[in-house]
Each structure stands twice: as structure tokens, then as C-alpha cells.
Design an enzyme around this catalytic site. Structure first.
Site, PDB file in Angstrom:
ATOM      1  N   LYS A  40      33.371  50.085  26.533  1.00  0.00           N
ATOM      2  CA  LYS A  40      31.483  49.542  26.694  1.00  0.00           C
ATOM      3  C   LYS A  40      30.860  49.820  24.657  1.00  0.00           C
ATOM      4  O   LYS A  40      30.381  49.647  24.269  1.00  0.00           O
ATOM      5  CB  LYS A  40      30.762  50.335  27.219  1.00  0.00           C
ATOM      6  N   TYR A  57      35.087  56.879  34.073  1.00  0.00           N
ATOM      7  CA  TYR A  57      34.522  55.833  33.109  1.00  0.00           C
ATOM      8  C   TYR A  57      35.828  55.762  32.052  1.00  0.00           C
ATOM      9  O   TYR A  57      35.719  54.412  31.494  1.00  0.00           O
ATOM     10  CB  TYR A  57      32.758  55.566  32.698  1.00  0.00           C
TER      11      TYR A  57
HETATM   12  P1  NAP Z   1      32.228  41.512  39.163  1.00  0.00           P
HETATM   13  O1  NAP Z   1      30.299  41.208  40.007  1.00  0.00           O
HETATM   14  O2  NAP Z   1      32.508  42.713  39.541  1.00  0.00           O
HETATM   15  O3  NAP Z   1      31.771  41.425  37.833  1.00  0.00           O
HETATM   16  C1  NAP Z   1      32.706  41.592  36.543  1.00  0.00           C
HETATM   17  C2  NAP Z   1      33.466  40.042  36.931  1.00  0.00           C
HETATM   18  O4  NAP Z   1      34.152  39.555  35.256  1.00  0.00           O
HETATM   19  C3  NAP Z   1      34.082  39.137  37.526  1.00  0.00           C
HETATM   20  O5  NAP Z   1      33.770  37.336  37.544  1.00  0.00           O
HETATM   21  C4  NAP Z   1      35.910  38.799  37.473  1.00  0.00           C
HETATM   22  O6  NAP Z   1      36.515  38.008  37.612  1.00  0.00           O
HETATM   23  C5  NAP Z   1      35.313  38.784  35.761  1.00  0.00           C
HETATM   24  N1  NAP Z   1      36.324  38.989  34.646  1.00  0.00           N
HETATM   25  C6  NAP Z   1      37.570  39.843  34.974  1.00  0.00           C
HETATM   26  N2  NAP Z   1      38.268  39.537  34.102  1.00  0.00           N
HETATM   27  C7  NAP Z   1      38.270  38.014  33.696  1.00  0.00           C
HETATM   28  C8  NAP Z   1      38.994  37.665  32.739  1.00  0.00           C
HETATM   29  N3  NAP Z   1      39.947  38.203  31.828  1.00  0.00           N
HETATM   30  N4  NAP Z   1      37.947  36.337  32.547  1.00  0.00           N
HETATM   31  C9  NAP Z   1      37.141  35.862  32.824  1.00  0.00           C
HETATM   32  N5  NAP Z   1      36.015  37.236  33.444  1.00  0.00           N
HETATM   33  C10 NAP Z   1      36.879  38.064  33.752  1.00  0.00           C
HETATM   34  O7  NAP Z   1      30.787  43.205  38.303  1.00  0.00           O
HETATM   35  P2  NAP Z   1      29.932  43.195  37.480  1.00  0.00           P
HETATM   36  O8  NAP Z   1      29.778  45.155  38.027  1.00  0.00           O
HETATM   37  O9  NAP Z   1      28.667  42.505  37.496  1.00  0.00           O
HETATM   38  O10 NAP Z   1      30.447  43.337  35.911  1.00  0.00           O
HETATM   39  C11 NAP Z   1      29.455  42.415  35.250  1.00  0.00           C
HETATM   40  C12 NAP Z   1      29.446  42.723  33.957  1.00  0.00           C
HETATM   41  O11 NAP Z   1      28.723  43.683  33.910  1.00  0.00           O
HETATM   42  C13 NAP Z   1      31.040  43.418  33.368  1.00  0.00           C
HETATM   43  O12 NAP Z   1      31.059  43.542  31.841  1.00  0.00           O
HETATM   44  C14 NAP Z   1      30.486  44.993  33.707  1.00  0.00           C
HETATM   45  O13 NAP Z   1      31.070  46.385  32.619  1.00  0.00           O
HETATM   46  C15 NAP Z   1      28.663  45.111  33.643  1.00  0.00           C
HETATM   47  N6  NAP Z   1      28.070  46.388  33.958  1.00  0.00           N
HETATM   48  C16 NAP Z   1      28.460  46.563  35.211  1.00  0.00           C
HETATM   49  C17 NAP Z   1      27.587  47.486  36.030  1.00  0.00           C
HETATM   50  C18 NAP Z   1      27.705  48.249  37.720  1.00  0.00           C
HETATM   51  O14 NAP Z   1      27.673  49.219  37.590  1.00  0.00           O
HETATM   52  N7  NAP Z   1      28.092  47.194  38.260  1.00  0.00           N
HETATM   53  C19 NAP Z   1      27.030  48.678  35.317  1.00  0.00           C
HETATM   54  C20 NAP Z   1      26.078  47.882  33.961  1.00  0.00           C
HETATM   55  C21 NAP Z   1      26.884  47.200  32.884  1.00  0.00           C
HETATM   56  P3  NAP Z   1      37.866  38.740  38.774  1.00  0.00           P
HETATM   57  O15 NAP Z   1      37.435  39.292  40.158  1.00  0.00           O
HETATM   58  O16 NAP Z   1      37.814  37.912  39.021  1.00  0.00           O
HETATM   59  O17 NAP Z   1      38.801  38.997  38.020  1.00  0.00           O
END
Ligand code: NAP
Length: 266
Positions: A171, A164
């Protein structure tokens, strides 16, 4: 005897909520948007760059198709335009969901010494500073609400995880930033909290080398179990609870939605 039937009440009835970060129906933010609508919120989504058309397609899979506005959190003009757009449509904002994260490839899975500042700064700008940028842009609308709630998505940063790397640092900074924003915005009537989610198979998660190592341990160690293919709904429901007035005196908090993994040892 006369019986009165009340329509079911949602915990977000009448609330106006902007949800960032919906890309596919696996996105954590998709679970948030779905449960927010089911609880009575009027939801608007924002999408970014090349993913915008995918966000629009995914929006159609929600119970009601919300409009999607364009918002790159690193672009000041788009932040201003998005706030104007939301102001015209809603007049205020009761809920704001930050579900945004990105790190260049060499910030992940290569150890801490590989990435240089240029890439690290991108990771920190998009994944951490963006919470401040988003909150600042929408603050006039949040202050207009009688009870405004900002919720960001976190991955527990109290430990160092395999692979990570710089996202872990981003984070950790996000957790600190949320506490400072809670300090500053509480007196202005705005709560700021995070949901620390367990691992879910999303587009962003697939870009983390060794993500499968989380998969191996999480379900076995989490007291409540953990299904990596489906838990965006559990994350969505907890986020909706924090958006609601049920948590009216909670700010600067991190709520773990990880099956209880964080509380267990080996
Ligand atoms: P995701 O579906 O890929 O979503 C991430 C989002 O961030 C995408 O819509 C992406 O857009 C957007 N993004 C990236 N750069 C950006 C920018 N400059 N301006 C606006 N939007 C932007 O993945 P996710 O896992 O659901 O992630 C959402 C959040 O949850 C993140 O903060 C992640 O760290 C957190 N999280 C995820 C997990 C996990 O295991 N999945 C666990 C804990 C926390 P594009 O794809 O179009 O670039």
C-alpha cells in the site's frame, strides 16, 4: 405561474465507468458500483478467476445488473482483451476503479522476516503494480474521455499496522505509484487519486490475521465513529465524488474515508 420540473441530476450522469474488485456485496467496490449507478453512471464490472461467478451473482444485487468481464490484472492477454471489450461497448472510459489486493498467507501476520521474495513479489504485483498495468491497458480509452478519473483503494500506509505486514508495504508503494501516475497522466487529461478507507469486513479483510484488533480501536477512536459492517457505502460515495467532475483539479491525492481515525492520537 409555469413551473419547470427538471429530472434529478446525478454527478456521474453520462459517465462510463469500469469497476474492478466486486466480489460480494460487502466488497468496497460494491459500494462504489452502487453509488456510481445511483449517480447516473453506466457501470461495467470485472471479475477474476474462481471469483468470477460470484461477481456475476453479486452484480444482480446492484440497482441495475451490469455486465461482468473477466480480468486477472496479472494476465497481459486478459488486460488487452478487457480493454478491447470496453472499447467496443463504451468507445471511451471516464472512470476506472482499482479495488484489487492480494498477498500470500505468509506475507500477513508473521512479521516482516517470514515471507520470501516469491510471495512478496506476488503481493506487490497484484496489489501495487496492477494499478500501472490497469491504467496502461485502458489509457487509450481514458484519453478519449473529456475528463477521466482513476481511483484506487488504499489503506493508510503512513504507519506500521499489526498483522498487515507486506500488504502495508504494497500500500505504501501504491500511494507513491499513484502520485507518479498522476504526474505522468495529468498532461494527458487523466486524474489519479486514492481513497484510504478504514477497515471494512470483506473477504480480503478476513484473510488478515488480527483484523479484529482494528475493529476494537477504530470505532472508539474515529471522531465520526466507524461501523465495520457497513462503511462500504461511505467509501463508495467518496470514490464516486472523486470520479466526478466535482474534483476536476485534484490529482495525486489521498482522501481518507476512515471516520477521521488518521487524524487522531491516543
Ligand atoms: P474483496 O471484496 O475481497 O475484494 C478484493 C478483490 O481483489 C477481489 O474481487 C479479488 O478477487 C480481487 N483480486 C485479487 N487478485 C486479483 C487479480 N489478480 N486480478 C483481478 N482481481 C483480483 O476485498 P476489499 O476489502 O473490498 O478489497 C478491495 C480493495 O480495498 C483492496 O485494494 C483492499 O486492499 C482495499 N482496502 C480494503 C479495506 C478493508 O478493510 N476491507 C480497507 C482499505 C482498503 P478474488 O477474491 O476472486 O481473488
Amino acid at each position: 405561474m409555469v413551473r419547470y420540473c427538471h429530472p434529478p441530476m446525478g454527478i456521474l450522469d453520462g459517465k462510463k465507468v469500469l469497476v474492478t474488485g466486486v466480489l460480494t456485496d460487502d466488497s468496497l467496490a460494491f459500494g462504489v458500483a452502487r453509488h456510481a449507478q445511483e449517480q447516473g453512471a453506466e457501470v461495467l464490472l470485472s471479475g477474476f478467476g474462481r471469483g468470477l461467478s460470484l461477481t456475476r451473482r453479486t452484480a444482480r444485487r446492484l440497482p441495475e445488473t451490469p455486465d461482468v468481464i473477466e480480468l486477472d490484472v496479472t494476465n497481459d492477454e486478459q488486460l488487452l482483451a478487457a480493454a478491447n471489450e470496453v472499447g467496443q461497448r463504451f468507445g471511451r472510459l471516464d472512470g476506472l476503479v482499482h479495488a484489487i489486493g492480494f498477498a500470500p498467507a505468509n506475507c500477513l501476520g508473521n512479521g516482516m522476516l517470514a515471507a520470501e521474495w516469491e510471495d512478496v513479489s506476488t503481493a506487490l504485483q497484484v496489489s501495487t503494480y496492477s494499478l500501472k498495468a490497469l491504467v496502461k491497458a485502458f489509457l487509450p480509452l481514458l484519453e478519449t474521455s473529456v475528463s477521466a478519473s482513476v481511483v484506487g483503494l488504499d489503506f493508510d500506509a503512513s504507519l506500521a499496522w499489526p498483522g498487515y505486514d507486506w500488504m502495508g508495504v504494497a500500500k505504501a508503494a501504491l500511494e507513491s505509484l499513484a502520485r507518479y501516475l498522476a504526474r505522468d497522466l495529468g498532461p494527458r487529461g487523466v486524474r489519479v487519486n486514492l481513497v484510504a478507507a478504514g477497515p471494512v469486513r470483506t473477504v480480503a479483510a478476513r484473510s488478515i490475521p488480527g483484523f479484529s484488533r482494528f475493529e476494537e480501536v477504530w470505532d472508539t477512536r474515529a471522531p465520526l465513529g466507524w461501523d465495520l459492517a457497513d462503511e462500504e457505502h461511505a467509501v463508495g460515495k467518496a470514490t464516486v465524488a472523486l470520479l466526478s467532475d466535482l474534483f476536476s483539479k485534484t490529482t495525486g491525492e489521498i482522501v481518507h474515508v476512515d471516520g477521521g481515525f488518521h487524524a487522531t492520537g491516543a
